[in-house]
Design a protein around this motif. Sequence first.
Motif, PDB file in Angstrom:
ATOM      1  N   SER A 224       0.845  -1.193   0.000  1.00 44.20           N
ATOM      2  CA  SER A 224       0.000   0.000   0.000  1.00 44.20           C
ATOM      3  C   SER A 224       0.879   1.241   0.000  1.00 44.20           C
ATOM      4  N   LYS A 225       0.342   2.321  -0.522  1.00 46.25           N
ATOM      5  CA  LYS A 225       1.108   3.569  -0.532  1.00 46.25           C
ATOM      6  C   LYS A 225       0.184   4.737  -0.849  1.00 46.25           C
ATOM      7  N   GLU A 226       0.705   5.941  -0.660  1.00 44.64           N
ATOM      8  CA  GLU A 226       0.009   7.165  -1.042  1.00 44.64           C
ATOM      9  C   GLU A 226       0.782   7.834  -2.169  1.00 44.64           C
ATOM     10  N   ILE A 227       0.052   8.302  -3.164  1.00 46.52           N
ATOM     11  CA  ILE A 227       0.636   9.009  -4.302  1.00 46.52           C
ATOM     12  C   ILE A 227      -0.008  10.383  -4.378  1.00 46.52           C
ATOM     13  N   VAL A 228       0.803  11.408  -4.490  1.00 44.34           N
ATOM     14  CA  VAL A 228       0.302  12.777  -4.632  1.00 44.34           C
ATOM     15  C   VAL A 228       0.635  13.262  -6.034  1.00 44.34           C
ATOM     16  N   PHE A 229      -0.346  13.799  -6.727  1.00 43.96           N
ATOM     17  CA  PHE A 229      -0.103  14.323  -8.066  1.00 43.96           C
ATOM     18  C   PHE A 229      -0.996  15.532  -8.309  1.00 43.96           C
ATOM     19  N   HIS A 230      -0.691  16.248  -9.373  1.00 40.70           N
ATOM     20  CA  HIS A 230      -1.413  17.478  -9.694  1.00 40.70           C
ATOM     21  C   HIS A 230      -1.907  17.431 -11.134  1.00 40.70           C
ATOM     22  N   HIS A 231      -2.983  18.154 -11.358  1.00 35.01           N
ATOM     23  CA  HIS A 231      -3.603  18.178 -12.678  1.00 35.01           C
ATOM     24  C   HIS A 231      -4.090  19.599 -12.954  1.00 35.01           C
ATOM     25  N   ILE A 232      -3.845  20.087 -14.158  1.00 37.81           N
ATOM     26  CA  ILE A 232      -4.251  21.442 -14.533  1.00 37.81           C
ATOM     27  C   ILE A 232      -5.530  21.383 -15.366  1.00 37.81           C
ATOM     28  N   GLU A 233      -6.510  22.206 -14.986  1.00 38.04           N
ATOM     29  CA  GLU A 233      -7.768  22.292 -15.737  1.00 38.04           C
ATOM     30  C   GLU A 233      -8.142  23.745 -15.949  1.00 38.04           C
ATOM     31  N   PRO A 234      -8.835  24.045 -17.057  1.00 36.83           N
ATOM     32  CA  PRO A 234      -9.303  25.419 -17.273  1.00 36.83           C
ATOM     33  C   PRO A 234     -10.525  25.730 -16.407  1.00 36.83           C
ATOM     34  N   PHE A 235     -10.511  26.908 -15.791  1.00 34.91           N
ATOM     35  CA  PHE A 235     -11.622  27.348 -14.948  1.00 34.91           C
ATOM     36  C   PHE A 235     -12.032  28.752 -15.343  1.00 34.91           C
ATOM     37  N   THR A 236     -13.336  28.993 -15.332  1.00 36.94           N
ATOM     38  CA  THR A 236     -13.889  30.335 -15.373  1.00 36.94           C
ATOM     39  C   THR A 236     -14.376  30.681 -13.973  1.00 36.94           C
ATOM     40  N   ALA A 237     -14.730  31.943 -13.769  1.00 43.22           N
ATOM     41  CA  ALA A 237     -15.283  32.333 -12.468  1.00 43.22           C
ATOM     42  C   ALA A 237     -16.567  31.567 -12.180  1.00 43.22           C
ATOM     43  N   GLU A 238     -17.374  31.362 -13.215  1.00 46.63           N
ATOM     44  CA  GLU A 238     -18.633  30.642 -13.037  1.00 46.63           C
ATOM     45  C   GLU A 238     -18.381  29.212 -12.565  1.00 46.63           C
ATOM     46  N   PHE A 276     -10.699  36.508 -11.547  1.00 46.54           N
ATOM     47  CA  PHE A 276     -10.719  35.992 -12.917  1.00 46.54           C
ATOM     48  C   PHE A 276     -10.800  37.112 -13.960  1.00 46.54           C
ATOM     49  N   GLN A 277     -11.561  38.173 -13.662  1.00 47.33           N
ATOM     50  CA  GLN A 277     -11.698  39.297 -14.579  1.00 47.33           C
ATOM     51  C   GLN A 277     -12.100  38.846 -15.983  1.00 47.33           C
ATOM     52  N   GLY A 278     -13.058  37.923 -16.021  1.00 46.64           N
ATOM     53  CA  GLY A 278     -13.588  37.463 -17.298  1.00 46.64           C
ATOM     54  C   GLY A 278     -12.709  36.471 -18.036  1.00 46.64           C
ATOM     55  N   ARG A 279     -11.591  36.087 -17.440  1.00 43.89           N
ATOM     56  CA  ARG A 279     -10.653  35.188 -18.115  1.00 43.89           C
ATOM     57  C   ARG A 279     -10.952  33.720 -17.800  1.00 43.89           C
ATOM     58  N   THR A 280     -10.450  32.847 -18.644  1.00 43.11           N
ATOM     59  CA  THR A 280     -10.369  31.424 -18.344  1.00 43.11           C
ATOM     60  C   THR A 280      -8.935  31.146 -17.918  1.00 43.11           C
ATOM     61  N   LEU A 281      -8.781  30.594 -16.715  1.00 46.64           N
ATOM     62  CA  LEU A 281      -7.448  30.407 -16.145  1.00 46.64           C
ATOM     63  C   LEU A 281      -7.132  28.929 -15.952  1.00 46.64           C
ATOM     64  N   PRO A 282      -5.881  28.525 -16.197  1.00 45.40           N
ATOM     65  CA  PRO A 282      -5.457  27.142 -15.889  1.00 45.40           C
ATOM     66  C   PRO A 282      -5.157  27.016 -14.398  1.00 45.40           C
ATOM     67  N   LEU A 283      -5.933  26.208 -13.699  1.00 38.20           N
ATOM     68  CA  LEU A 283      -5.769  26.069 -12.259  1.00 38.20           C
ATOM     69  C   LEU A 283      -5.311  24.664 -11.891  1.00 38.20           C
ATOM     70  N   MET A 284      -4.533  24.603 -10.802  1.00 35.50           N
ATOM     71  CA  MET A 284      -4.006  23.327 -10.333  1.00 35.50           C
ATOM     72  C   MET A 284      -4.967  22.656  -9.373  1.00 35.50           C
ATOM     73  N   LEU A 285      -5.285  21.414  -9.672  1.00 32.71           N
ATOM     74  CA  LEU A 285      -6.032  20.547  -8.774  1.00 32.71           C
ATOM     75  C   LEU A 285      -5.048  19.536  -8.185  1.00 32.71           C
ATOM     76  N   SER A 286      -5.008  19.442  -6.873  1.00 29.71           N
ATOM     77  CA  SER A 286      -4.071  18.547  -6.191  1.00 29.71           C
ATOM     78  C   SER A 286      -4.807  17.299  -5.716  1.00 29.71           C
ATOM     79  N   TYR A 287      -4.285  16.136  -6.093  1.00 31.02           N
ATOM     80  CA  TYR A 287      -4.921  14.858  -5.780  1.00 31.02           C
ATOM     81  C   TYR A 287      -4.059  14.036  -4.830  1.00 31.02           C
ATOM     82  N   ARG A 288      -4.741  13.231  -4.029  1.00 33.46           N
ATOM     83  CA  ARG A 288      -4.086  12.275  -3.136  1.00 33.46           C
ATOM     84  C   ARG A 288      -4.723  10.925  -3.376  1.00 33.46           C
ATOM     85  N   MET A 289      -3.917   9.986  -3.836  1.00 35.78           N
ATOM     86  CA  MET A 289      -4.390   8.629  -4.094  1.00 35.78           C
ATOM     87  C   MET A 289      -3.789   7.695  -3.053  1.00 35.78           C
TER      88      MET A 289
END
Length: 294
Positions: A224-238, A276-289
Amino acid sequence: MTNNTTGQWSKDFIPEGNLASNVNRFTGFEDTYDQHRPEAPQEVVTLLTEYLMRKPSLVVDLGCGTGLSTFAWKDAADQVIGVEPNDDMRGKAIAKLESLQPAAGNGNNAHSADIQFVSGYSNQLALPDESADIITCSQSFHWMDPASTLKEAARVLRDEGIFAVYDCDWPPSLTWRVELAYHELIEQTEAIISQRVEAQEQAYKRNKNEHLKHIRDSGLFRFSKEIVFHHIEPFTAERYTGLAVSQGGIQTVFKLGSSELDDRIAHFHALVEEQFQGRTLPLMLSYRMRLGIK
Protein backbone atom coordinates in the motif's frame (compact mmCIF):
# COMPACT_ATOMS: atom_id res chain seq x y z
CA MET A 1 -26.65 -10.91 -0.28
CA THR A 2 -30.25 -9.87 -0.77
CA ASN A 3 -30.75 -8.26 -4.14
CA ASN A 4 -33.12 -8.65 -7.03
CA THR A 5 -32.64 -10.88 -10.08
CA THR A 6 -31.01 -8.07 -12.09
CA GLY A 7 -28.04 -7.94 -9.71
CA GLN A 8 -29.06 -4.53 -8.40
CA TRP A 9 -30.21 -3.60 -4.92
CA SER A 10 -33.85 -2.73 -4.37
CA LYS A 11 -34.44 0.97 -3.80
CA ASP A 12 -35.54 0.65 -0.17
CA PHE A 13 -32.87 -1.77 1.01
CA ILE A 14 -29.75 -0.31 2.60
CA PRO A 15 -27.13 -2.88 3.67
CA GLU A 16 -25.67 -2.67 7.16
CA GLY A 17 -22.83 -0.17 7.43
CA ASN A 18 -24.44 2.36 5.09
CA LEU A 19 -26.37 5.50 6.00
CA ALA A 20 -29.42 6.75 4.13
CA SER A 21 -28.34 10.30 5.01
CA ASN A 22 -25.08 9.81 3.12
CA VAL A 23 -26.94 8.61 0.04
CA ASN A 24 -29.66 11.27 0.22
CA ARG A 25 -27.10 14.07 0.58
CA PHE A 26 -26.56 13.87 -3.18
CA THR A 27 -30.20 13.95 -4.23
CA GLY A 28 -31.49 16.71 -6.49
CA PHE A 29 -28.37 18.46 -7.74
CA GLU A 30 -26.91 16.00 -10.23
CA ASP A 31 -26.78 18.61 -13.01
CA THR A 32 -24.86 21.15 -10.91
CA TYR A 33 -22.54 18.41 -9.70
CA ASP A 34 -21.84 17.09 -13.17
CA GLN A 35 -21.37 20.52 -14.72
CA HIS A 36 -18.80 21.87 -12.27
CA ARG A 37 -16.97 18.91 -10.71
CA PRO A 38 -13.77 17.72 -12.42
CA GLU A 39 -13.62 14.51 -14.38
CA ALA A 40 -11.09 11.97 -13.17
CA PRO A 41 -7.74 13.05 -14.65
CA GLN A 42 -5.84 10.84 -17.06
CA GLU A 43 -3.13 10.45 -14.42
CA VAL A 44 -5.47 8.11 -12.51
CA VAL A 45 -5.79 5.73 -15.45
CA THR A 46 -2.08 5.88 -16.25
CA LEU A 47 -0.93 5.26 -12.67
CA LEU A 48 -3.27 2.37 -11.98
CA THR A 49 -2.69 0.69 -15.32
CA GLU A 50 1.06 0.85 -14.73
CA TYR A 51 0.67 -0.72 -11.26
CA LEU A 52 -1.53 -3.46 -12.73
CA MET A 53 1.03 -3.91 -15.54
CA ARG A 54 -1.65 -4.66 -18.13
CA LYS A 55 -4.93 -3.38 -19.49
CA PRO A 56 -7.67 -4.12 -16.93
CA SER A 57 -10.46 -6.48 -17.93
CA LEU A 58 -12.88 -5.08 -15.35
CA VAL A 59 -12.78 -1.79 -13.46
CA VAL A 60 -15.38 -1.19 -10.74
CA ASP A 61 -15.98 2.44 -9.73
CA LEU A 62 -17.64 2.68 -6.29
CA GLY A 63 -19.76 5.71 -5.45
CA CYS A 64 -19.41 6.77 -9.07
CA GLY A 65 -21.92 9.64 -8.89
CA THR A 66 -22.65 11.00 -12.37
CA GLY A 67 -19.89 8.93 -13.94
CA LEU A 68 -17.18 11.60 -13.96
CA SER A 69 -14.69 9.01 -12.71
CA THR A 70 -16.18 6.06 -14.63
CA PHE A 71 -15.94 7.44 -18.16
CA ALA A 72 -12.22 8.03 -17.65
CA TRP A 73 -11.78 4.30 -18.33
CA LYS A 74 -13.81 4.16 -21.55
CA ASP A 75 -10.73 3.63 -23.74
CA ALA A 76 -8.56 1.94 -21.12
CA ALA A 77 -10.46 -1.17 -19.95
CA ASP A 78 -12.56 -3.96 -21.43
CA GLN A 79 -15.46 -3.46 -19.02
CA VAL A 80 -16.32 -0.73 -16.50
CA ILE A 81 -19.08 -0.88 -13.88
CA GLY A 82 -20.09 2.26 -12.01
CA VAL A 83 -21.83 1.51 -8.71
CA GLU A 84 -23.97 4.31 -7.27
CA PRO A 85 -26.79 4.09 -4.68
CA ASN A 86 -28.26 7.56 -5.35
CA ASP A 87 -30.94 7.42 -8.05
CA ASP A 88 -30.47 11.00 -9.27
CA MET A 89 -26.70 10.74 -9.61
CA ARG A 90 -26.88 7.34 -11.28
CA GLY A 91 -29.69 8.53 -13.57
CA LYS A 92 -27.47 11.36 -14.80
CA ALA A 93 -24.66 8.88 -15.50
CA ILE A 94 -27.00 6.61 -17.44
CA ALA A 95 -28.33 9.56 -19.47
CA LYS A 96 -24.76 10.52 -20.39
CA LEU A 97 -24.00 6.94 -21.39
CA GLU A 98 -27.12 6.76 -23.56
CA SER A 99 -26.14 10.01 -25.29
CA LEU A 100 -22.88 8.35 -26.36
CA GLN A 101 -24.47 5.18 -27.69
CA PRO A 102 -25.83 6.59 -31.00
CA ALA A 103 -22.21 6.91 -32.06
CA ALA A 104 -21.73 3.16 -31.66
CA GLY A 105 -22.24 2.49 -35.33
CA ASN A 106 -19.70 4.95 -36.65
CA GLY A 107 -16.78 2.55 -36.23
CA ASN A 108 -14.77 4.91 -34.03
CA ASN A 109 -15.27 3.10 -30.74
CA ALA A 110 -14.02 -0.37 -31.62
CA HIS A 111 -11.76 -0.38 -28.56
CA SER A 112 -14.11 1.38 -26.12
CA ALA A 113 -15.04 -0.34 -22.89
CA ASP A 114 -18.40 -1.90 -22.14
CA ILE A 115 -19.73 0.59 -19.55
CA GLN A 116 -22.72 0.13 -17.28
CA PHE A 117 -24.11 1.83 -14.21
CA VAL A 118 -25.84 -0.13 -11.45
CA SER A 119 -27.49 0.56 -8.14
CA GLY A 120 -25.44 -0.80 -5.28
CA TYR A 121 -23.36 -0.30 -2.16
CA SER A 122 -19.63 -0.56 -1.68
CA ASN A 123 -19.76 -3.27 0.98
CA GLN A 124 -22.21 -5.64 -0.75
CA LEU A 125 -21.43 -5.85 -4.44
CA ALA A 126 -23.40 -8.08 -6.78
CA LEU A 127 -20.17 -9.32 -8.38
CA PRO A 128 -18.40 -12.70 -8.32
CA ASP A 129 -15.29 -13.43 -6.30
CA GLU A 130 -12.00 -12.47 -7.95
CA SER A 131 -13.68 -10.80 -10.93
CA ALA A 132 -12.22 -7.26 -10.97
CA ASP A 133 -8.73 -5.99 -11.72
CA ILE A 134 -9.18 -2.48 -10.30
CA ILE A 135 -11.68 -1.00 -7.84
CA THR A 136 -11.74 2.78 -7.44
CA CYS A 137 -13.38 5.29 -5.13
CA SER A 138 -13.21 8.83 -6.49
CA GLN A 139 -14.18 11.43 -3.89
CA SER A 140 -16.38 8.79 -2.27
CA PHE A 141 -14.58 6.50 0.21
CA HIS A 142 -15.15 8.95 3.09
CA TRP A 143 -18.90 8.29 2.76
CA MET A 144 -18.43 4.51 3.09
CA ASP A 145 -17.84 2.13 5.97
CA PRO A 146 -14.12 1.44 5.50
CA ALA A 147 -13.80 -2.00 7.10
CA SER A 148 -16.69 -3.69 5.30
CA THR A 149 -15.93 -1.91 2.01
CA LEU A 150 -12.30 -3.07 2.05
CA LYS A 151 -13.36 -6.63 2.90
CA GLU A 152 -15.78 -6.65 -0.02
CA ALA A 153 -13.22 -5.11 -2.36
CA ALA A 154 -10.72 -7.82 -1.44
CA ARG A 155 -13.35 -10.47 -2.19
CA VAL A 156 -14.08 -9.06 -5.64
CA LEU A 157 -10.50 -8.24 -6.65
CA ARG A 158 -8.32 -10.73 -8.46
CA ASP A 159 -4.91 -11.60 -7.02
CA GLU A 160 -2.66 -8.54 -7.39
CA GLY A 161 -5.72 -6.43 -8.16
CA ILE A 162 -5.79 -2.81 -7.03
CA PHE A 163 -8.05 -0.94 -4.65
CA ALA A 164 -7.53 2.80 -5.15
CA VAL A 165 -9.05 5.77 -3.33
CA TYR A 166 -8.37 9.24 -4.70
CA ASP A 167 -9.53 12.66 -3.62
CA CYS A 168 -9.03 16.20 -4.81
CA ASP A 169 -8.17 19.00 -2.38
CA TRP A 170 -10.88 21.67 -2.39
CA PRO A 171 -10.81 24.34 -3.60
CA PRO A 172 -8.45 24.49 -6.62
CA SER A 173 -5.40 26.68 -5.99
CA LEU A 174 -6.12 30.33 -6.83
CA THR A 175 -5.38 33.01 -4.19
CA TRP A 176 -5.33 32.87 -0.42
CA ARG A 177 -8.19 35.37 -0.10
CA VAL A 178 -10.48 33.33 -2.35
CA GLU A 179 -9.51 30.07 -0.69
CA LEU A 180 -10.03 31.50 2.79
CA ALA A 181 -13.49 32.72 1.73
CA TYR A 182 -14.24 29.21 0.48
CA HIS A 183 -13.33 27.63 3.79
CA GLU A 184 -15.36 30.23 5.70
CA LEU A 185 -18.33 29.43 3.47
CA ILE A 186 -17.99 25.71 4.23
CA GLU A 187 -17.63 26.40 7.96
CA GLN A 188 -20.84 28.43 7.99
CA THR A 189 -22.54 25.69 6.00
CA GLU A 190 -21.61 23.04 8.54
CA ALA A 191 -22.74 25.27 11.40
CA ILE A 192 -26.18 25.74 9.82
CA ILE A 193 -26.56 22.00 9.26
CA SER A 194 -25.53 21.29 12.85
CA GLN A 195 -28.19 23.70 14.09
CA ARG A 196 -31.00 22.81 11.69
CA VAL A 197 -30.66 19.05 11.09
CA GLU A 198 -31.04 16.39 13.77
CA ALA A 199 -27.77 14.56 14.41
CA GLN A 200 -29.16 11.19 13.30
CA GLU A 201 -30.28 12.74 9.99
CA GLN A 202 -26.94 14.32 9.15
CA ALA A 203 -24.56 12.80 6.64
CA TYR A 204 -21.45 11.30 8.21
CA LYS A 205 -18.13 12.09 6.55
CA ARG A 206 -15.04 10.16 7.59
CA ASN A 207 -11.53 11.62 7.73
CA LYS A 208 -9.82 11.33 4.34
CA ASN A 209 -6.42 11.45 6.03
CA GLU A 210 -7.14 8.02 7.51
CA HIS A 211 -7.76 6.26 4.18
CA LEU A 212 -4.28 4.76 3.93
CA LYS A 213 -4.40 3.64 7.56
CA HIS A 214 -7.67 1.82 6.91
CA ILE A 215 -6.16 0.06 3.90
CA ARG A 216 -3.09 -1.02 5.88
CA ASP A 217 -4.95 -1.97 9.04
CA SER A 218 -7.32 -4.22 7.08
CA GLY A 219 -4.52 -6.75 6.52
CA LEU A 220 -6.01 -7.51 3.11
CA PHE A 221 -3.37 -5.91 0.90
CA ARG A 222 0.25 -6.96 0.41
CA PHE A 223 1.39 -3.48 -0.58
CA SER A 224 0.00 0.00 0.00
CA LYS A 225 1.11 3.57 -0.53
CA GLU A 226 0.01 7.17 -1.04
CA ILE A 227 0.64 9.01 -4.30
CA VAL A 228 0.30 12.78 -4.63
CA PHE A 229 -0.10 14.32 -8.07
CA HIS A 230 -1.41 17.48 -9.69
CA HIS A 231 -3.60 18.18 -12.68
CA ILE A 232 -4.25 21.44 -14.53
CA GLU A 233 -7.77 22.29 -15.74
CA PRO A 234 -9.30 25.42 -17.27
CA PHE A 235 -11.62 27.35 -14.95
CA THR A 236 -13.89 30.33 -15.37
CA ALA A 237 -15.28 32.33 -12.47
CA GLU A 238 -18.63 30.64 -13.04
CA ARG A 239 -17.13 27.18 -12.78
CA TYR A 240 -15.04 28.04 -9.72
CA THR A 241 -18.10 29.32 -7.86
CA GLY A 242 -20.18 26.43 -9.24
CA LEU A 243 -17.67 23.95 -7.84
CA ALA A 244 -18.17 25.46 -4.40
CA VAL A 245 -21.95 25.46 -4.72
CA SER A 246 -21.86 21.81 -5.84
CA GLN A 247 -20.60 20.76 -2.40
CA GLY A 248 -23.14 18.55 -0.67
CA GLY A 249 -23.29 20.65 2.49
CA ILE A 250 -24.28 23.80 0.62
CA GLN A 251 -26.90 21.84 -1.32
CA THR A 252 -28.22 20.50 1.99
CA VAL A 253 -28.73 24.07 3.23
CA PHE A 254 -30.54 24.93 -0.01
CA LYS A 255 -32.85 21.95 0.52
CA LEU A 256 -33.71 23.32 3.96
CA GLY A 257 -35.12 26.38 2.23
CA SER A 258 -32.62 28.57 4.04
CA SER A 259 -31.23 31.82 2.64
CA GLU A 260 -28.56 32.06 5.35
CA LEU A 261 -25.75 31.40 2.90
CA ASP A 262 -26.85 33.90 0.25
CA ASP A 263 -24.66 36.78 1.42
CA ARG A 264 -21.64 34.54 1.99
CA ILE A 265 -21.97 32.99 -1.48
CA ALA A 266 -22.37 36.42 -3.07
CA HIS A 267 -19.22 37.63 -1.28
CA PHE A 268 -17.31 34.55 -2.40
CA HIS A 269 -18.45 34.94 -6.00
CA ALA A 270 -17.45 38.62 -6.02
CA LEU A 271 -13.93 37.70 -4.90
CA VAL A 272 -13.76 35.00 -7.56
CA GLU A 273 -14.93 37.33 -10.33
CA GLU A 274 -12.44 39.99 -9.21
CA GLN A 275 -9.63 37.47 -9.57
CA PHE A 276 -10.72 35.99 -12.92
CA GLN A 277 -11.70 39.30 -14.58
CA GLY A 278 -13.59 37.46 -17.30
CA ARG A 279 -10.65 35.19 -18.12
CA THR A 280 -10.37 31.42 -18.34
CA LEU A 281 -7.45 30.41 -16.15
CA PRO A 282 -5.46 27.14 -15.89
CA LEU A 283 -5.77 26.07 -12.26
CA MET A 284 -4.01 23.33 -10.33
CA LEU A 285 -6.03 20.55 -8.77
CA SER A 286 -4.07 18.55 -6.19
CA TYR A 287 -4.92 14.86 -5.78
CA ARG A 288 -4.09 12.27 -3.14
CA MET A 289 -4.39 8.63 -4.09
CA ARG A 290 -4.18 5.83 -1.56
CA LEU A 291 -3.93 2.34 -3.00
CA GLY A 292 -3.59 -1.25 -1.93
CA ILE A 293 -2.46 -4.29 -3.92
CA LYS A 294 -4.29 -7.49 -2.99
